[in-house]
Design a protein around this motif. Sequence first.
Motif, mmCIF file in Angstrom:
data_model
loop_
_atom_site.group_PDB
_atom_site.id
_atom_site.type_symbol
_atom_site.label_atom_id
_atom_site.label_comp_id
_atom_site.label_asym_id
_atom_site.label_seq_id
_atom_site.Cartn_x
_atom_site.Cartn_y
_atom_site.Cartn_z
ATOM 1 N N TRP A 208 19.743 92.408 69.188
ATOM 2 C CA TRP A 208 21.099 92.389 68.629
ATOM 3 C C TRP A 208 21.062 92.727 67.141
ATOM 4 C CZ3 TRP A 208 25.791 92.399 70.636
ATOM 5 C CH2 TRP A 208 26.881 92.133 69.808
ATOM 6 N N ASN A 209 21.981 93.606 66.688
ATOM 7 C CA ASN A 209 21.948 94.057 65.288
ATOM 8 C C ASN A 209 23.341 94.128 64.666
ATOM 9 O OD1 ASN A 209 22.875 96.198 66.747
ATOM 10 N ND2 ASN A 209 21.360 97.671 66.021
ATOM 11 N N HIS A 210 24.189 93.130 65.010
ATOM 12 C CA HIS A 210 25.514 93.032 64.390
ATOM 13 C C HIS A 210 25.703 91.589 63.917
ATOM 14 C CE1 HIS A 210 25.889 96.600 66.914
ATOM 15 N NE2 HIS A 210 26.905 96.973 66.172
ATOM 16 N N PRO A 211 26.469 91.379 62.836
ATOM 17 C CA PRO A 211 26.710 90.008 62.376
ATOM 18 C C PRO A 211 27.454 89.188 63.426
ATOM 19 C CG PRO A 211 27.295 91.605 60.684
ATOM 20 C CD PRO A 211 27.054 92.383 61.939
ATOM 21 N N LEU A 212 26.978 87.982 63.681
ATOM 22 C CA LEU A 212 27.675 87.057 64.578
ATOM 23 C C LEU A 212 27.798 85.700 63.900
ATOM 24 C CD1 LEU A 212 25.591 84.830 66.105
ATOM 25 C CD2 LEU A 212 24.844 86.898 67.247
ATOM 26 N N TYR A 213 28.786 84.914 64.388
ATOM 27 C CA TYR A 213 29.121 83.635 63.760
ATOM 28 C C TYR A 213 29.083 82.533 64.806
ATOM 29 C CZ TYR A 213 30.759 86.764 60.076
ATOM 30 O OH TYR A 213 30.832 87.740 59.111
ATOM 31 N N CYS A 214 28.530 81.383 64.415
ATOM 32 C CA CYS A 214 28.415 80.254 65.343
ATOM 33 C C CYS A 214 28.167 78.979 64.537
ATOM 34 C CB CYS A 214 27.289 80.487 66.348
ATOM 35 S SG CYS A 214 25.661 80.711 65.589
ATOM 36 N N SER A 215 28.045 77.856 65.251
ATOM 37 C CA SER A 215 27.777 76.570 64.595
ATOM 38 C C SER A 215 26.301 76.485 64.196
ATOM 39 C CB SER A 215 28.131 75.423 65.540
ATOM 40 O OG SER A 215 27.236 75.410 66.645
ATOM 41 N N PRO A 216 25.931 75.582 63.296
ATOM 42 C CA PRO A 216 24.523 75.476 62.867
ATOM 43 C C PRO A 216 23.557 75.165 64.012
ATOM 44 C CG PRO A 216 25.962 74.351 61.302
ATOM 45 C CD PRO A 216 26.821 74.737 62.468
ATOM 46 N N ILE A 217 23.940 74.258 64.937
ATOM 47 C CA ILE A 217 23.037 73.920 66.044
ATOM 48 C C ILE A 217 22.870 75.124 66.971
ATOM 49 C CG2 ILE A 217 22.766 72.475 68.095
ATOM 50 C CD1 ILE A 217 24.087 70.207 66.607
ATOM 51 N N THR A 218 23.965 75.810 67.267
ATOM 52 C CA THR A 218 23.873 77.003 68.122
ATOM 53 C C THR A 218 22.993 78.059 67.469
ATOM 54 O OG1 THR A 218 26.040 76.597 69.116
ATOM 55 C CG2 THR A 218 25.198 78.835 69.215
ATOM 56 N N ALA A 219 23.062 78.186 66.149
ATOM 57 C CA ALA A 219 22.228 79.163 65.448
ATOM 58 C C ALA A 219 20.746 78.851 65.648
ATOM 59 C CB ALA A 219 22.580 79.162 63.955
ATOM 60 N N ARG A 220 20.363 77.564 65.578
ATOM 61 C CA ARG A 220 18.956 77.212 65.772
ATOM 62 C C ARG A 220 18.512 77.501 67.207
ATOM 63 N NH1 ARG A 220 20.523 72.635 62.423
ATOM 64 N NH2 ARG A 220 20.622 71.234 64.233
ATOM 65 N N ILE A 221 19.378 77.190 68.181
ATOM 66 C CA ILE A 221 19.029 77.462 69.587
ATOM 67 C C ILE A 221 18.935 78.974 69.832
ATOM 68 C CG2 ILE A 221 19.680 77.075 71.990
ATOM 69 C CD1 ILE A 221 21.335 74.677 71.049
ATOM 70 N N LEU A 222 19.829 79.724 69.217
ATOM 71 C CA LEU A 222 19.856 81.170 69.390
ATOM 72 C C LEU A 222 18.552 81.805 68.907
ATOM 73 C CD1 LEU A 222 21.510 83.695 70.130
ATOM 74 C CD2 LEU A 222 22.465 83.651 67.826
ATOM 75 N N LYS A 223 18.081 81.375 67.759
ATOM 76 C CA LYS A 223 16.816 81.910 67.239
ATOM 77 C C LYS A 223 15.634 81.460 68.090
ATOM 78 C CE LYS A 223 17.798 80.491 62.999
ATOM 79 N NZ LYS A 223 17.695 80.215 61.548
ATOM 80 N N HIS A 224 15.702 80.249 68.625
ATOM 81 C CA HIS A 224 14.590 79.722 69.417
ATOM 82 C C HIS A 224 14.513 80.375 70.806
ATOM 83 C CE1 HIS A 224 11.743 76.814 71.070
ATOM 84 N NE2 HIS A 224 12.558 76.690 72.116
ATOM 85 N N LYS A 225 15.643 80.521 71.471
ATOM 86 C CA LYS A 225 15.633 81.009 72.849
ATOM 87 C C LYS A 225 15.668 82.528 72.954
ATOM 88 C CE LYS A 225 17.332 78.947 76.269
ATOM 89 N NZ LYS A 225 18.219 78.382 77.327
ATOM 90 N N LEU A 226 16.459 83.192 72.127
ATOM 91 C CA LEU A 226 16.629 84.636 72.254
ATOM 92 C C LEU A 226 15.968 85.429 71.127
ATOM 93 C CD1 LEU A 226 20.345 84.893 73.482
ATOM 94 C CD2 LEU A 226 18.244 84.775 74.825
ATOM 95 N N GLN A 227 15.396 84.742 70.150
ATOM 96 C CA GLN A 227 14.711 85.397 69.033
ATOM 97 C C GLN A 227 15.582 86.445 68.321
ATOM 98 O OE1 GLN A 227 12.663 85.168 72.152
ATOM 99 N NE2 GLN A 227 12.269 83.155 71.280
ATOM 100 N N VAL A 228 16.864 86.153 68.176
ATOM 101 C CA VAL A 228 17.739 87.036 67.416
ATOM 102 C C VAL A 228 17.359 86.938 65.940
ATOM 103 C CG1 VAL A 228 20.121 87.487 66.731
ATOM 104 C CG2 VAL A 228 19.609 86.849 69.083
ATOM 105 N N ASN A 229 17.322 88.083 65.278
ATOM 106 C CA ASN A 229 16.936 88.134 63.867
ATOM 107 C C ASN A 229 17.902 87.292 63.022
ATOM 108 O OD1 ASN A 229 16.374 88.947 61.140
ATOM 109 N ND2 ASN A 229 15.377 90.754 61.978
#
Length: 519
Positions: free
Chosen positions: A44-65
């Motif tokens: 994924w290479n577009h800006p996205l917005y979410c809550s702080p906890i979702t951001a940590r899960i997103l980086k952990h599970k999907l390795q989004v930059n």
Amino acid sequence: MNGAILPNTPIAVDFWQIRRCSHVRLFFLSHMHSDHTVGLSSTWNHPLYCSPITARILKHKLQVNSKWINTLEVGVCHMLPLDDCGIETVAVTLIDANHCPGSVMFLFEGYFGAILYTGDFRYSPLMLKYPPLKNKKIDVLYLDNTNCDPEIKLPSRKEATKEIEDIIENHPEHDIVIGVYSIGKESLLVDLAKMFKTWVFVSPQRMELLNLFDIEDVFTTQEGGGRIRIVEQSEVIYANMVKWNSIYPTIAILPTSRKVKTWHKDIYVVPYSDHSSFDELHEFVSRIRPCSIVPVVKTQQCWLHFNKYLNSETMKNDVRIPSSVKDYMRSQRLSSKLRAKMIKVSVNRTSPRGVEFETPEKQSNAEHVCGGEGKKTTVSTEQNNRQQLSTIGGSSLISEQCSIPAPLSESTVLVSNMNASTDTSPWFKNTLQTFENETEMPSAIWSPQNMNGTVLSDTSVLYAETKSNVITFSSHAPCVPLSFTRADRLSLLPCSRRQLFGSKHFHDQVEQYIRNCIH
């Protein structure tokens, strides 16, 4: 897939199909359940917005930059630009969705009015006491309609938790297995750990995920460290129940509102749900009183149940899009089409090249002369690799090099005109003996017992004569005695005999011919 592109805006929520939303500037993620992240990956290479906890899960599970992830604090109004020049903005407020760790609802306010996107949520009366929703007029409500069915009766989560506690108390000598998804039901697990004063055993992978949440420390990865064990819901099956009970008496609990069939007497299904019940949806909509409702789950229609609760004020249908936003969306669409055209540049595709054969004209120029003087003999690489038949009694079996035919096939039969008296000629036995020593199959196989059964390749066969004990071959001859004559394109063997010459039995037949000649 659950997600939406907000009409007349460059905003998308839980929608990640770039080709269908090239005009979108702002992408929002409500929570990290898989049905809301379809299309979202490490590329994924577009800006996205979410809550702080979702951001940590997103980086952990999907390795989004990390550079594409923007965190927004819950309960705070954020102003985000809708164009490149900063003229038009949207106010975005995140509200706790009471669903799973990090899950939020989005309240968007701008030139389009007020839009509330619930995502997945479990209604609580406290939600409407939050300042963002208190006395707020909602033009469009995107509603989680997972349980929007009058036939579905769900208890509150407090009541479902009490039911699970009763099941555990009725099995004091049993281990407890609870099947849940990778994210969700954590508050239930904490309540059970406190109630029964035990650690909750989880896998190391789940523990890594739990460490990302703001949650009480009641979990362990030590095997046997607690009475309660957490597994994936798909692991609670009959075979595993038999295995677990063979080690220690065990019961399993599935806290879900979905319809689940159980095939073991020790599996208990409790309607514990992180989605609003039908009655809770009625209360929520009746108090919000939106102008219109859009279902989040597209397969189910829900607005018919809530028509009487809709705001009598008509929503403005013809939303006027600001020129700066309109220009931005148009430019993004055009650039997307341009990129698509560049990708579709025609490419000259060539078919894979297979075996190339020389034309008859080229073959006629390549002279293969046997016994001629002063003429060059042309032999291919494959022919050079083939060994010539050995000499017999000091006399050369083959007078000169000759072209080697293509591999044997099973569809051509030669008929011999040789007399039976030639069957016992000495060169025949010696030649057959030579064939056994060859590393490759000979180009012709014949039997002195029955010369009419010879199988040859489909390559051209010319004629020659036998002189004493020496066999001479004319040009292009496939190394066979030239007393043979070619049968003109005989038809295939009948089905009753074809199997004798099939690929399965061909080499066995050859060996049998040679053994008969030797013995």
